[in-house]
Design a protein around this motif. Sequence first.
Motif, short mmCIF file in Angstrom:
data_model
loop_
_atom_site.label_atom_id
_atom_site.label_comp_id
_atom_site.label_asym_id
_atom_site.label_seq_id
_atom_site.Cartn_x
_atom_site.Cartn_y
_atom_site.Cartn_z
N ILE A 172 -4.71 83.71 32.43
CA ILE A 172 -5.64 82.59 32.47
C ILE A 172 -5.27 81.52 33.49
O ILE A 172 -6.08 80.65 33.77
N THR B 13 -9.35 96.24 29.12
CA THR B 13 -8.13 95.73 29.75
C THR B 13 -8.35 95.60 31.25
O THR B 13 -8.03 94.56 31.85
N TYR C 16 -3.37 89.35 22.79
CA TYR C 16 -3.54 87.91 23.05
C TYR C 16 -2.47 87.35 23.99
O TYR C 16 -2.73 86.48 24.80
N ALA D 60 -10.30 89.45 24.71
CA ALA D 60 -9.20 89.72 23.77
C ALA D 60 -9.73 89.80 22.34
O ALA D 60 -9.30 90.65 21.54
N ALA D 61 -10.69 88.92 22.01
CA ALA D 61 -11.25 88.92 20.65
C ALA D 61 -12.00 90.22 20.37
O ALA D 61 -11.89 90.79 19.29
N ASN E 204 -12.60 81.06 33.17
CA ASN E 204 -11.55 82.09 33.23
C ASN E 204 -10.86 82.28 31.89
O ASN E 204 -10.85 83.39 31.36
N PRO E 205 -10.28 81.20 31.29
CA PRO E 205 -9.65 81.41 29.98
C PRO E 205 -10.65 81.78 28.89
O PRO E 205 -10.31 82.58 28.01
N SER F 80 -9.82 88.03 35.95
CA SER F 80 -8.86 86.97 36.27
C SER F 80 -8.73 86.76 37.78
O SER F 80 -8.22 85.75 38.23
N TYR F 81 -9.20 87.75 38.57
CA TYR F 81 -9.14 87.60 40.03
C TYR F 81 -10.36 86.89 40.58
O TYR F 81 -10.44 86.61 41.77
N THR G 68 -10.66 92.60 31.94
CA THR G 68 -10.06 91.27 31.82
C THR G 68 -9.14 90.98 33.02
O THR G 68 -9.08 89.85 33.50
N VAL G 69 -8.45 92.01 33.51
CA VAL G 69 -7.61 91.80 34.69
C VAL G 69 -8.48 91.50 35.90
O VAL G 69 -8.24 90.55 36.65
N ALA H 231 -11.35 85.49 29.25
CA ALA H 231 -10.16 86.27 28.90
C ALA H 231 -9.98 86.31 27.38
O ALA H 231 -9.69 87.37 26.82
N LEU H 232 -10.16 85.17 26.71
CA LEU H 232 -9.97 85.14 25.26
C LEU H 232 -11.11 85.86 24.54
O LEU H 232 -10.89 86.49 23.49
N ARG I 44 -4.20 82.22 36.69
CA ARG I 44 -4.13 82.79 38.04
C ARG I 44 -4.71 81.81 39.07
O ARG I 44 -4.19 81.65 40.15
N LYS J 281 -11.40 93.11 21.81
CA LYS J 281 -10.40 94.17 21.66
C LYS J 281 -9.77 94.12 20.27
O LYS J 281 -9.58 95.15 19.62
#
Lengths: 255, 107
Positions: A251, B33, A243, B56-57, B48-49, B40-41, B36-37, B52-53, A253, B59
């Motif tokens: 987030i 991973t 996290y 993450a959830a 975007n967030p 972000s681009y 998610t990277v 990403a979250l 970028r 994972k």
Amino acid sequence: MRLPVSDSTAVAHGAAEAAHHEHPPYQRHHFETMGQQNDATNFAMWLFLLTEIMFFGGLFTAYLIYRNWYYPAFVEASHQLQIGWGTGNTAVLITSSFTMAMGVWAAETRRKGTLVLCLVLTFILGLVFLGIKTIEYSEKWEKHHVPGFHYSVQSFVNPASDPEVYKEYHDKPLAMDMASKTEMYFFLYFAMTGMHALHMIIGISILGYMIFRAQAGAYTTGHVTFVENFGLYWHFVDIIWIYLFPLLYLISRHQ
Amino acid sequence: MSEQPTHPHHDDEHHIVSPFIYLTIVAILLVLTATTVAASYVEMGVFNPIIALAIAAVKMMLVVLFFMHVKYSPKLTKLTVGAGLFTFLVLVGMTLADYFTRAWGRW
């Protein structure tokens, strides 16, 4: 001194179960079966981890609130982090979780050599993570981005003065009052990654102890509770980073 | 009437997760991973967030279920983890709802 009532229960039970109720030396006498003991220790470990989740939850909540309040400052401050280092560290930590899981498997299947190897690999990967974190921290130190230690807003009131970051993001200059809020971002950055790193240091220390114990054959006798519960701790630390990485590095970028 | 299982879950039986499952999970985690990277681009604004979250959830769930053996754990452990996650979301969610709405309508 034992209470007579528990003694009589034990005797009555022992009589009922007859001779096959022998138990391994690591089974505590207050547990009926090994299964009960395993479930109880597993439950206790999870309760501990829940308190840890709540504890980190406070930091995450603070981060989200301040990010919402001082949004432009948090976006530009997060551009100071290098996604490459963050991605590398995520890969390192996930791989170390894998080697730890394999360590639990090796203990369960009583493979002493494999267990020691897995623990050593986890230990090394943990150190690699901290090494990369040190490189990142020293960069913040050099740029005066450590809150409270001659903190400088130079990179934010005049982004062009920081060419490395500027050429990638082309950030607009922030007004002085907003630029000063980037210190809050770095405060939370150091608090969160620092608390995470502290958990890593504790984990690595315990791993060092476990490597010696594993070599002496302590965990390959069928009693795997310690390795298993340590594994839970190590995976928990991994989850925190899962996290931290998107929240701190990814987030913001854009915008 | 549901019939009783002929072989009820035996407490002493310790489920050992195979290395193959661990290897599969770590491969998925590394792919996520990278995803998610890469995400972000890409400019997605408010998503975007969220993306990403969400990754993450996913994972986290993989780590909890397989690395931390919750999928193979007794109901007590499953309930403990679920209740903990639920309480966590309530605490964080309510706090954020409070802070984010304090200046509601004043802009």
